[in-house]
Design an enzyme around this catalytic site. Structure first.
Site, PDB file in Angstrom:
ATOM      1  N   ASN A   9      12.627   4.396  -1.617  1.00 37.47           N
ATOM      2  CA  ASN A   9      13.597   4.824  -2.552  1.00 37.47           C
ATOM      3  C   ASN A   9      12.966   5.456  -3.723  1.00 37.47           C
ATOM      4  O   ASN A   9      13.531   5.492  -4.962  1.00 37.47           O
ATOM      5  CB  ASN A   9      14.458   3.379  -2.910  1.00 37.47           C
ATOM      6  CG  ASN A   9      15.469   3.258  -2.193  1.00 37.47           C
ATOM      7  OD1 ASN A   9      16.125   3.700  -1.473  1.00 37.47           O
ATOM      8  ND2 ASN A   9      15.423   1.634  -1.392  1.00 37.47           N
ATOM      9  N   ASN A  10      11.632   5.682  -3.554  1.00 40.66           N
ATOM     10  CA  ASN A  10      10.947   5.989  -4.792  1.00 40.66           C
ATOM     11  C   ASN A  10      11.019   7.605  -4.845  1.00 40.66           C
ATOM     12  O   ASN A  10      10.243   8.306  -3.994  1.00 40.66           O
ATOM     13  CB  ASN A  10       9.503   5.399  -4.445  1.00 40.66           C
ATOM     14  CG  ASN A  10       8.283   6.034  -5.612  1.00 40.66           C
ATOM     15  OD1 ASN A  10       8.402   7.034  -6.161  1.00 40.66           O
ATOM     16  ND2 ASN A  10       7.234   4.981  -5.803  1.00 40.66           N
ATOM     17  N   ASP A  69       3.079   3.088   3.151  1.00 38.29           N
ATOM     18  CA  ASP A  69       2.627   2.075   2.243  1.00 38.29           C
ATOM     19  C   ASP A  69       1.299   2.554   1.539  1.00 38.29           C
ATOM     20  O   ASP A  69       0.447   3.075   2.460  1.00 38.29           O
ATOM     21  CB  ASP A  69       2.578   0.872   2.950  1.00 38.29           C
ATOM     22  CG  ASP A  69       2.837  -0.447   2.078  1.00 38.29           C
ATOM     23  OD1 ASP A  69       3.521  -0.390   0.882  1.00 38.29           O
ATOM     24  OD2 ASP A  69       2.205  -1.455   2.175  1.00 38.29           O
ATOM     25  N   THR A  70       1.201   2.396   0.373  1.00 33.53           N
ATOM     26  CA  THR A  70      -0.177   2.709  -0.479  1.00 33.53           C
ATOM     27  C   THR A  70      -0.531   1.702  -1.148  1.00 33.53           C
ATOM     28  O   THR A  70       0.148   0.868  -1.734  1.00 33.53           O
ATOM     29  CB  THR A  70       0.231   3.972  -1.459  1.00 33.53           C
ATOM     30  OG1 THR A  70       0.697   5.103  -0.511  1.00 33.53           O
ATOM     31  CG2 THR A  70      -1.089   4.419  -2.333  1.00 33.53           C
ATOM     32  N   PHE A 149       3.145   8.351 -11.611  1.00 31.36           N
ATOM     33  CA  PHE A 149       3.634   6.836 -11.855  1.00 31.36           C
ATOM     34  C   PHE A 149       2.586   5.907 -11.251  1.00 31.36           C
ATOM     35  O   PHE A 149       1.487   5.986 -10.911  1.00 31.36           O
ATOM     36  CB  PHE A 149       4.883   6.858 -10.378  1.00 31.36           C
ATOM     37  CG  PHE A 149       4.532   6.772  -9.550  1.00 31.36           C
ATOM     38  CD1 PHE A 149       4.032   7.896  -8.580  1.00 31.36           C
ATOM     39  CD2 PHE A 149       4.488   5.700  -8.406  1.00 31.36           C
ATOM     40  CE1 PHE A 149       3.703   8.050  -7.240  1.00 31.36           C
ATOM     41  CE2 PHE A 149       3.942   5.603  -7.031  1.00 31.36           C
ATOM     42  CZ  PHE A 149       3.644   6.942  -6.434  1.00 31.36           C
ATOM     43  N   ARG A 178      -1.973  10.480  -0.416  1.00 31.36           N
ATOM     44  CA  ARG A 178      -0.692  10.662   0.219  1.00 31.36           C
ATOM     45  C   ARG A 178      -0.334  12.087   0.956  1.00 31.36           C
ATOM     46  O   ARG A 178       0.147  12.240   2.027  1.00 31.36           O
ATOM     47  CB  ARG A 178       0.730  10.581  -0.766  1.00 31.36           C
ATOM     48  CG  ARG A 178       2.011  10.327  -0.054  1.00 31.36           C
ATOM     49  CD  ARG A 178       3.098   9.938  -1.063  1.00 31.36           C
ATOM     50  NE  ARG A 178       3.062   8.519  -1.671  1.00 31.36           N
ATOM     51  CZ  ARG A 178       2.219   8.273  -2.850  1.00 31.36           C
ATOM     52  NH1 ARG A 178       2.184   9.346  -3.807  1.00 31.36           N
ATOM     53  NH2 ARG A 178       2.111   7.058  -3.104  1.00 31.36           N
TER      54      ARG A 178
HETATM   55  P1  IMP Z   1       4.221   0.937  -2.194  1.00 34.60           P
HETATM   56  O1  IMP Z   1       4.283  -0.405  -1.869  1.00 34.60           O
HETATM   57  O2  IMP Z   1       3.608   2.058  -1.273  1.00 34.60           O
HETATM   58  O3  IMP Z   1       5.249   1.654  -2.682  1.00 34.60           O
HETATM   59  O4  IMP Z   1       3.162   1.243  -3.526  1.00 34.60           O
HETATM   60  C1  IMP Z   1       2.705   0.270  -4.160  1.00 34.60           C
HETATM   61  C2  IMP Z   1       2.035   0.376  -5.455  1.00 34.60           C
HETATM   62  O5  IMP Z   1       1.057   1.064  -5.626  1.00 34.60           O
HETATM   63  C3  IMP Z   1       3.287   1.117  -6.438  1.00 34.60           C
HETATM   64  O6  IMP Z   1       3.990   0.423  -7.146  1.00 34.60           O
HETATM   65  C4  IMP Z   1       2.177   2.034  -7.398  1.00 34.60           C
HETATM   66  O7  IMP Z   1       2.154   0.831  -8.348  1.00 34.60           O
HETATM   67  C5  IMP Z   1       1.010   2.100  -6.488  1.00 34.60           C
HETATM   68  N1  IMP Z   1       0.970   3.625  -6.006  1.00 34.60           N
HETATM   69  C6  IMP Z   1       1.385   4.094  -4.720  1.00 34.60           C
HETATM   70  N2  IMP Z   1       1.126   5.215  -4.816  1.00 34.60           N
HETATM   71  C7  IMP Z   1       0.586   5.598  -5.907  1.00 34.60           C
HETATM   72  C8  IMP Z   1       0.117   6.944  -6.487  1.00 34.60           C
HETATM   73  O8  IMP Z   1       0.161   7.823  -5.820  1.00 34.60           O
HETATM   74  N3  IMP Z   1      -0.446   6.772  -7.652  1.00 34.60           N
HETATM   75  C9  IMP Z   1      -0.451   5.731  -8.350  1.00 34.60           C
HETATM   76  N4  IMP Z   1      -0.114   4.480  -7.994  1.00 34.60           N
HETATM   77  C10 IMP Z   1       0.417   4.444  -6.737  1.00 34.60           C
END
Ligand code: IMP
Length: 191
Positions: A9-10, A69-70, A149, A178
């Site tokens: 949803n991001n 997932d990041t 972000f 990514r």
């Molecule tokens: P998610 O669980 O994959 O949505 O990401 C976890 C968190 O990692 C997000 O809320 C962001 O704070 C951070 N994050 C993920 N990708 C990026 C990015 O490309 N740049 C900066 N922060 C990121």
């Protein structure tokens, strides 16, 4: 054109990924697929959380889909925030509070190295495939820039002297974790 549901949803992630894919694939984020859920990320690895998201959407739709997932991994903090990146400051899920927590924990540390790591889980024809992308860099001690972000305002990728938040999406995609993971998935889908 191949259609894939993207389990997120991001909107930032959707825009970044659409910029990489161009018109080669039709990407449908959850909202556009009419799926209104916030998929939990209960596991302690990026791999398991990515799989949880893709399998949840595959169970719901039966369609080919992928999730990612990041995490931001900081050696001076023993790999934190890592899988806790979204909630580093607690359940508030605030980008600003997460950065404050990160900078607070790094205060006085000389090793500022960090990396973003993305894991994509693709479900194609019912089988799961994974792709990883890593972007090495460092954390600076105050925010710079307004783009992007998450931790973008304090992350400077290797090979640049500017933060991700000072870059356009096209520039960020020259370095991005990514993007690297996506390119591996695209190569797989195109083979
Ligand atoms: P998610 O669980 O994959 O949505 O990401 C976890 C968190 O990692 C997000 O809320 C962001 O704070 C951070 N994050 C993920 N990708 C990026 C990015 O490309 N740049 C900066 N922060 C990121």
């Amino acid at each position: 054109m191949q259609t894939l549901i993207f389990a997120t949803n991001n909107q930032h992630k959707v825009a970044e990924i659409r910029a990489v894919l161009g018109n080669r694939f039709h990407i449908i984020p959850l909202q556009e697929a009419g799926i209104d859920i916030d998929i939990p990320e209960p596991h302690d690895t990026l791999e398991a959380n990515a799989q949880e998201k893709s399998q949840t959407i595959h169970r719901l739709t039966g369609q080919d889909c992928f999730s990612e997932d990041t995490g931001l991994e900081v050696p001076a903090l023993n790999g934190e925030p890592g899988v806790k990146s979204a909630r580093y400051a607690g359940d508030v899920r605030s980008f600003d509070a997460n950065i404050d927590t990160l900078l607070g924990k790094l205060k006085g540390k000389t090793d500022r190295s960090a990396r973003f790591r993305t894991v994509i889980s693709l479900i194609l024809g019912g089988e799961e495939y994974r792709f990883e992308g890593i972007c090495p860099g460092r954390i600076i001690d105050e925010r710079k820039g307004n783009e992007g972000f998450g931790y973008d305002p304090v992350f400077v990728p290797e090979g640049s002297d500017r933060t991700f938040a000072e870059m356009s999406m096209e520039e960020k995609n020259k370095f991005s974790h990514r993007k690297k993971a996506m390119e591996k998935m695209i190569a797989f889908l195109s083979s």
